[in-house]
Design an enzyme around this catalytic site. Structure first.
Site, PDB file in Angstrom:
ATOM      1  CG  ASP A  11      35.325  41.566  38.289  1.00 25.12           C
ATOM      2  OD1 ASP A  11      35.441  42.659  38.858  1.00 25.12           O
ATOM      3  OD2 ASP A  11      35.176  41.439  37.047  1.00 25.12           O
ATOM      4  CD  GLU A  27      31.485  49.976  40.945  1.00 23.93           C
ATOM      5  OE1 GLU A  27      32.032  48.875  40.785  1.00 23.93           O
ATOM      6  OE2 GLU A  27      30.783  50.508  40.071  1.00 23.93           O
ATOM      7  CG  ASP A  44      36.231  39.940  31.041  1.00 21.88           C
ATOM      8  OD1 ASP A  44      36.759  39.143  30.256  1.00 21.88           O
ATOM      9  OD2 ASP A  44      35.184  39.666  31.662  1.00 21.88           O
TER      10      ASP A  44
HETATM   11  P1  13P Z   1      36.088  45.619  30.310  1.00 25.32           P
HETATM   12  O1  13P Z   1      34.736  45.149  29.857  1.00 25.32           O
HETATM   13  O2  13P Z   1      36.373  46.990  29.817  1.00 25.32           O
HETATM   14  O3  13P Z   1      37.167  44.658  29.975  1.00 25.32           O
HETATM   15  O4  13P Z   1      36.033  45.745  31.919  1.00 25.32           O
HETATM   16  C1  13P Z   1      36.232  44.615  32.726  1.00 25.32           C
HETATM   17  C2  13P Z   1      35.895  44.852  34.155  1.00 25.32           C
HETATM   18  O5  13P Z   1      35.745  45.967  34.639  1.00 25.32           O
HETATM   19  C3  13P Z   1      35.774  43.672  35.020  1.00 25.32           C
HETATM   20  O6  13P Z   1      35.362  44.001  36.304  1.00 25.32           O
HETATM   21  O1  G3H Z   2      32.649  43.310  34.937  1.00 22.01           O
HETATM   22  C1  G3H Z   2      32.292  42.337  34.272  1.00 22.01           C
HETATM   23  C2  G3H Z   2      33.297  41.375  33.776  1.00 22.01           C
HETATM   24  O2  G3H Z   2      33.668  41.698  32.462  1.00 22.01           O
HETATM   25  C3  G3H Z   2      32.781  39.970  33.914  1.00 22.01           C
HETATM   26  O3  G3H Z   2      31.845  39.627  32.950  1.00 22.01           O
HETATM   27  O4  G3H Z   2      29.999  38.563  34.275  1.00 22.01           O
HETATM   28  O5  G3H Z   2      30.250  38.134  31.810  1.00 22.01           O
HETATM   29  O6  G3H Z   2      31.871  37.148  33.436  1.00 22.01           O
HETATM   30  P1  G3H Z   2      30.933  38.296  33.130  1.00 22.01           P
HETATM   31 ZN    ZN Z   3      34.026  45.645  36.413  1.00 26.41          ZN
END
Ligand code: 13P
Ligand code: G3H
Ligand code: ZN
Length: 330
Positions: A93, A145, A277
């Site tokens: 991600d 993106e 997330d």
């Molecule tokens: P949220 O913070 O809305 O859960 O989004 C998660 C996300 O886009 C991870 O890439």
């Molecule tokens: O897009 C972000 C996700 O919620 C991941 O968050 O970088 O704190 O693990 P993080």
């Molecule tokens: Zn994201």
């Protein structure tokens, strides 16, 4: 070097094609530890849903890359043990460099995101194309993106949305060769997606945030018909969890998410992947806080992480069935 195929994982190609045809979205749930992974897999097996296990670079640092690879392999075996084989993708991600994407591909990820959205358009194209070339040589799918979500993405903070410009998508998709495209239509990361003053109230006093920019999404769909679109920042921020957290000593303020009705509508469109997330974080924190407050003499981690895991599983089942429409599609 290990291929995702040896781990029993799949890339996103086939599941996106089916999601597009069937008008639903694949859940992409972030995880950082064993309990989250167990909850995701158990919920997706129970609802017979394909799933994307999503790892941020922060999660990778937290959990250790070698452990993650075995956890993903474990997820595949765990699903079989639970009695139903579901397609499982291991996805990076918000990858921010070629080196990070390459390293994940070399360690068994079946899909990566290269997020060049904070660069200039031309630099985004060049970086994304470089990742696609390496990834495709290994059968790995790539998410790019265009447009910037407001809020915090790792260490990058954007004050305002820069909505995806529909006139750029054909050029971006053709020149980079990406397999899916994350867009910006009004969602954002984290638990504070809108300020209360941006919202209206319904007859029960519940805050209703401004709708997503479905007009932009439709314009994008016209430009690249049948191309898989990804929606980030798609947590709903369930108010029952916010309430529980604050009741048991938390200090969440102005926590507002995307209404489920908006996500259901998105899932029926070209949006094939919905990223969640924050809702997982909220569910776990709410339950852990409740356990600490109501059973203060407990000090066995299983006694609070177990109920948190159960709560998470319940929430993911609800999302698969009622929001994304992915239940029964594996
Ligand atoms: P949220 O913070 O809305 O859960 O989004 C998660 C996300 O886009 C991870 O890439
Ligand atoms: O897009 C972000 C996700 O919620 C991941 O968050 O970088 O704190 O693990 P993080
Ligand atoms: Zn994201």
């Amino acid at each position: 070097m290990v291929s995702y195929k040896e781990l029993g994982l799949v890339n996103s190609k086939e599941i996106f094609k089916k999601a597009m045809e069937g008008k639903y979205a694949i859940p992409a749930y972030n995880f950082n530890n064993m309990e989250q992974m167990q909850a995701i897999v158990a919920a997706c097996v129970e609802t017979k849903s394909p799933v994307i296990l999503q790892v941020s670079s922060g999660a990778r640092k937290y959990a250790n890359q070698t452990l993650l690879r075995y956890m993903a392999q474990g997820a595949v075996e765990y699903a079989k043990e639970l009695g139903y084989e579901i397609p499982i993708v291991l996805h990076l991600d918000h990858g921010d460099t070629f080196e990070l994407c390459k390293s994940c591909i070399d360690m068994g990820f079946s899909s990566v995101m290269i997020d060049g959205s904070h660069h200039s358009y031309e630099d985004n194209v060049a970086l994304t194309k470089k990742v696609v070339e390496y990834a495709h040589a290994h059968g790995v799918t790539v998410e790019g993106e265009l447009g910037v979500l407001a809020g915090v993405e790792d260490d990058v903070v954007a004050e305002h949305h820069t909505y995806t410009q529909p006139e750029e998508v054909v050029d971006f998709v053709t020149r980079t060769g990406v397999d899916s495209l994350a867009i910006s239509i009004g969602t954002s990361h984290g638990a504070n997606k809108f300020k209360p003053e941006q919202c209206t109230r319904d007859e029960n006093g519940i805050l209703i945030p401004p709708p997503l920019r479905f007009d932009i999404l439709e314009e994008i769909e016209k430009q690249i018909p049948g191309f898989p679109i990804v929606l980030h920042g798609a947590s709903s921020v369930p108010q029952e969890y916010v309430k529980m957290i604050n009741e048991y000593g938390g200090a969440l303020k102005d926590s507002i998410g995307i209404p489920e009705s908006q996500l259901r509508k998105a899932a029926q469109s070209a949006v094939c992947k919905i990223n969640i997330d924050s809702d997982g974080r909220l569910a776990m924190t709410a339950k852990v806080r409740e356990m600490f407050a109501t059973q203060p003499a407990e000090f066995d981690p299983r006694k609070y992480l177990g109920p948190a895991r159960d709560e998470l599983k319940k929430m993911y089942i609800h999302k698969n069935k009622e929001v994304l429409g992915s239940a029964g599609k594996a």
